[in-house]
Structures are given as structure tokens and as C-alpha cells.
Design a protein around this motif. Structure first.
Motif, PDB file in Angstrom:
ATOM      1  N   HIS A 116       1.115  -1.586  -0.322  1.00  0.00           N
ATOM      2  CA  HIS A 116       0.362  -0.330  -0.174  1.00  0.00           C
ATOM      3  C   HIS A 116       0.914   1.552  -0.022  1.00  0.00           C
ATOM      4  O   HIS A 116       0.038   2.437  -0.646  1.00  0.00           O
ATOM      5  N   ALA A 117       2.151   1.421   0.747  1.00  0.00           N
ATOM      6  CA  ALA A 117       3.093   2.205   0.760  1.00  0.00           C
ATOM      7  C   ALA A 117       3.429   2.384  -0.678  1.00  0.00           C
ATOM      8  O   ALA A 117       3.816   4.388  -0.858  1.00  0.00           O
ATOM      9  N   TYR A 120       1.076   4.979  -1.932  1.00  0.00           N
ATOM     10  CA  TYR A 120       1.431   5.879  -1.305  1.00  0.00           C
ATOM     11  C   TYR A 120       2.488   6.779  -1.611  1.00  0.00           C
ATOM     12  O   TYR A 120       2.001   8.629  -1.436  1.00  0.00           O
ATOM     13  N   ARG A 123       0.966   9.598  -3.415  1.00  0.00           N
ATOM     14  CA  ARG A 123       0.367  10.907  -2.654  1.00  0.00           C
ATOM     15  C   ARG A 123       1.245  11.637  -2.137  1.00  0.00           C
ATOM     16  O   ARG A 123       1.293  13.054  -2.193  1.00  0.00           O
ATOM     17  N   ASP A 129      -4.485  15.746  -2.408  1.00  0.00           N
ATOM     18  CA  ASP A 129      -4.444  14.643  -2.093  1.00  0.00           C
ATOM     19  C   ASP A 129      -5.076  13.769  -4.115  1.00  0.00           C
ATOM     20  O   ASP A 129      -5.259  13.891  -4.508  1.00  0.00           O
ATOM     21  N   CYS A 148      -8.052   2.122  -4.701  1.00  0.00           N
ATOM     22  CA  CYS A 148      -7.996   2.616  -3.173  1.00  0.00           C
ATOM     23  C   CYS A 148      -9.008   3.359  -3.330  1.00  0.00           C
ATOM     24  O   CYS A 148      -8.886   5.079  -3.934  1.00  0.00           O
ATOM     25  N   ALA A 151      -6.793   6.261   1.599  1.00  0.00           N
ATOM     26  CA  ALA A 151      -5.539   5.880   1.338  1.00  0.00           C
ATOM     27  C   ALA A 151      -5.380   5.150   2.628  1.00  0.00           C
ATOM     28  O   ALA A 151      -4.962   4.253   2.649  1.00  0.00           O
ATOM     29  N   MET A 314       7.670   6.153   2.045  1.00  0.00           N
ATOM     30  CA  MET A 314       6.362   5.404   1.398  1.00  0.00           C
ATOM     31  C   MET A 314       5.609   5.585   2.616  1.00  0.00           C
ATOM     32  O   MET A 314       4.508   5.682   2.439  1.00  0.00           O
ATOM     33  N   LEU A 317       2.000   7.056   4.863  1.00  0.00           N
ATOM     34  CA  LEU A 317       0.700   6.945   4.900  1.00  0.00           C
ATOM     35  C   LEU A 317       0.161   6.520   6.489  1.00  0.00           C
ATOM     36  O   LEU A 317      -0.736   6.251   6.432  1.00  0.00           O
ATOM     37  N   GLU A 320      -1.986   9.007   8.318  1.00  0.00           N
ATOM     38  CA  GLU A 320      -3.498   8.308   7.366  1.00  0.00           C
ATOM     39  C   GLU A 320      -3.763   7.699   8.912  1.00  0.00           C
ATOM     40  O   GLU A 320      -5.074   8.613   9.405  1.00  0.00           O
TER      41      GLU A 320
END
Ligand code: KG4
Ligand code: ZN
Length: 339
Positions: A116-117, A120, A123, A129, A148, A151, A314, A317, A320
């Protein structure tokens, strides 16, 4: 309220990394100690060698990140760590250090999924965003498409059934005698080749499913070298043949990755695509994604090189998760593969 500084740790594979960032998130330092030199003579990452090197390098890497950021340990308000997926021995080094730091500093610990990172990172680099979007991660260990929603809510749409895209580059580089790591070597070799010279398979290209398979492609490259049905390594290839195979292989990977991403965008109605992972360093792939998204009216996000390959920045994330107080337990585990 003072700004909260985060210290993040990455040790999932063969890069020992630490980063410092703020809650904005803004990166203050992003330090990566690559182990490529240690693994090159084995032709791939040796898990035990990676874990031992993390043990030796992690504390100096953390020190260097803090020094570059101009932040001292007592100014860190949260510890973040990639705890899954990855090599278990390697992950354990980072997770143990992160837990120890969180307890010693008496600050929250946040666990971040490494895959996932990678999304991210887009981002983080964009500075705004990017969600909701389609996320594609193309690395040495993963080839995965996500819807996705935010986040913090990643829905897996599909992924590779066998080799990851980067793994295929590495294996084909070995078949072609191009060394390790394979991605950059195949890309260099492909420059002199004809991408249409050798006909190679493109799995699931005309199916709706959003999965990938690269092992048949790798085997097709092997048979092109050694002869159909012959599993034995062949003698070194001559220049033009090798360049043509490298270019044709690269084109097959590019075609599949771009086509599946376009399908994911169409199927979900998303108008943003975020691509992360080491393989997006490949210029042909970047160019193909740029062309596809321009035609489709889709916004494309690709991080700079320093945030494509494995790094700890990264793990921002974590910001969040920190906002919604999604802390990790004090007995957080490293998890090699997500089930
Ligand atoms: O994201 P990453 O640094 O590590 C993992 O999480 O796996 O990705 C490393 C992978 C390797 O397989 C490497 O061969 C591939 O990314 N790679 C490339 C290129 N640069 C790195 N593949 C194709 N073309 C490149 N230029
Ligand atoms: Zn990675």
C-alpha cells in the motif's frame, strides 16, 4: 500545537531504510542503504544475508536520517514501520527496532503495509490528495492492482498468479546473461533491440479479469534461447538476438501492465492512476502509461525514482492512520505474506 515528526523504518527486502517526515506529510529525510552489492554474486536476494545486513545497518541508517532531518530522537512523536509483506527475517529486524523505539520514547507505533505504501508514494510526491484512484504496484515482489477508495481503504482487484513483473525482469536478465538486478540491465539491452522481433505471450490480455501471469513469458524467453521444451541453459547469446529478446520481453510486460490498468480504470470508472514500485523506473513503461492515460483522459501519478524503489518515506501512509489513531499493538508481528 507543535508539528508531529515521524520516524519510519523499512527492512522488508534488501534495502535498509529510514525516513523522517512531518504530519503534513512532508519528507525531511529519506535514507536508503542498498544491499545490491551483497546479493549480486548470488543472482538474487538471499533472505538470511539480507536480515544480517539489516541488523548491521539499521541503527546507522536511522542516525543518518535523524541527522539529515535535523531532528533528535526526543522530537519524534510517532514511529512507523513496514511490517508486511516481505522476507520474515528481514521484516523482523525493522519491526523489533520500531517496537523498541516506540516503547523507549513512549510514542505511538503505526504499522504500514509495504505494498500500500508503494501507492502512497504517489500521494507523497504529488503533495496533494490522489484518492480515490486505481493503484498499481510493480516491484520485485509484487504486481497488484487496487481500487484505492481512500488512503486507508484499498480493495485488491487482482495481481500476479506467479512471478512479479520485477521478478520476471530479474529472471529474464539471468537467462540472457545480463546480471543482477535485472530490470535496468534488460532495459539497457532492449535499447538496441527490436520489440517486435520475437513473438511472446501476453497472459489474460483479452480477458476481463485483472490478474497477471509472467512465468509463461519467462519460459517462452527460455525456449527462444534454448529451443522448445529444452529446460537447459543455453550458451551465451549473440548481440542482436539478445537485444531483440530483451526488447520483445520488455514490450510484452509493458503491454500487459498498461492494458490491465486501463481495464481497471474502465471497470471502476476511476480517472486517476497511481503507479509505484521499482519497475516503474522503466522508461518504456512510463512512456506507455503516459500515452494510455493521455488518450483516456486519466490523471497519472508516478513518484520520483527515490520513492519508486524501496524506501521508508512512503511509510508516510502512517500519517493517515495516526490521524484516526490506528495504532499498532505493542506486540506487533512481522507478517511475511498477507493471507
Ligand atoms: O520496489 P523495488 O525496489 O523492490 C521490491 O519491493 O521488490 O523493486 C525492485 C524491482 C527489481 O525486480 C528490479 O529488477 C526492478 O524493480 N526494476 C526494473 C527497473 N529498475 C528496477 N524493472 C524494469 N526496468 C527498470 N528500469
Ligand atoms: Zn517494495
Amino acid at each position: 500545537m507543535p508539528v508531529t515528526n515521524f520516524l519510519a523504518i523499512e527492512t522488508s527486502c534488501d534495502e535498509t531504510a529510514a525516513a523522517v517526515f512531518t504530519e503534513e506529510p512532508r519528507v525531511l529525510a529519506n535514507v536508503v542503504a542498498s544491499q545490491t552489492d551483497l546479493h549480486a554474486r548470488f543472482g538474487g536476494v538471499v533472505p538470511e544475508v539480507a536480515a544480517r545486513a539489516h541488523l548491521q545497518r539499521l541503527l546507522p541508517v536511522i542516525d543518518e536520517a535523524l541527522r539529515q532531518a535535523g531532528v533528535s530522537l526526543d522530537q519524534i512523536g510517532c514511529i512507523a514501520v513496514h511490517n508486511t509483506p516481505g522476507l520474515i527475517g528481514a521484516l523482523l529486524v525493522g519491526v523489533s527496532a520500531a517496537k523498541m523505539l516506540a516503547i523507549a520514547l513512549d510514542v505511538p507505533l503505526v504499522a504500514v503495509n509495504h505494498v500500500h505504501a508503494h501507492v502512497y508514494a504517489c500521494r507523497l510526491a504529488a503533495g496533494r490528495d490522489i484518492f480515490p484512484c486505481i493503484g498499481l504496484v510493480v516491484s520485485g515482489g509484487h504486481t497488484t492492482l487496487f481500487h484505492c477508495h481512500s488512503a486507508l481503504r484499498f480493495e485488491r482487484l487482482g495481481g500476479t498468479l506467479d512471478d512479479a513483473a520485477g521478478e520476471a525482469f530479474d529472471k529474464v536478465a539471468a537467462l540472457l546473461g545480463l546480471g543482477f538486478p535485472g530490470g535496468p540491465a534488460v532495459e539497457r539491452e532492449a535499447l538496441a533491440g527490436d520489440a517486435h522481433a520475437v513473438k511472446l505471450p501476453r497472459s489474460f490480455l483479452h480477458e476481463q479479469r485483472l490478474d497477471f501471469s509472467f512465468s509463461g513469458l519467462k519460459t517462452a524467453v527460455l525456449y527462444s534461447i534454448a529451443g522448445q521444451g529444452n529446460p537447459r541453459p543455453a550458451p551465451p547469446l549473440a548481440g542482436e538476438m539478445r537485444a531483440n529478446l530483451a526488447a520483445s520481453f520488455q514490450q510484452a510486460v509493458v503491454d500487459v501492465l498498461v492494458a490491465k490498468s486501463r481495464q481497471a480504470l474502465e471497470q471502476t470508472g476511476m480517472t486517476r492512476l497511481a503507479v509505484g514500485g521499482g519497475v516503474i523506473a522503466n522508461k518504456s513503461l512510463r512512456t506507455a502509461f503516459e500515452a494510455m492515460t493521455r488518450l483516456a483522459g486519466v490523471e497519472l501519478f508516478i513518484p520520483p525514482m527515490s520513492m519508486c524503489t524501496d524506501n521508508a518515506a512512503m511509510a508516510a501512509l502512517a500519517v493517515e492512520k495516526w490521524r484516526v489513531q490506528q495504532w499498532a499493538p505493542a506486540d506487533l508481528d512481522a507478517v511475511a505474506v498477507l493471507t
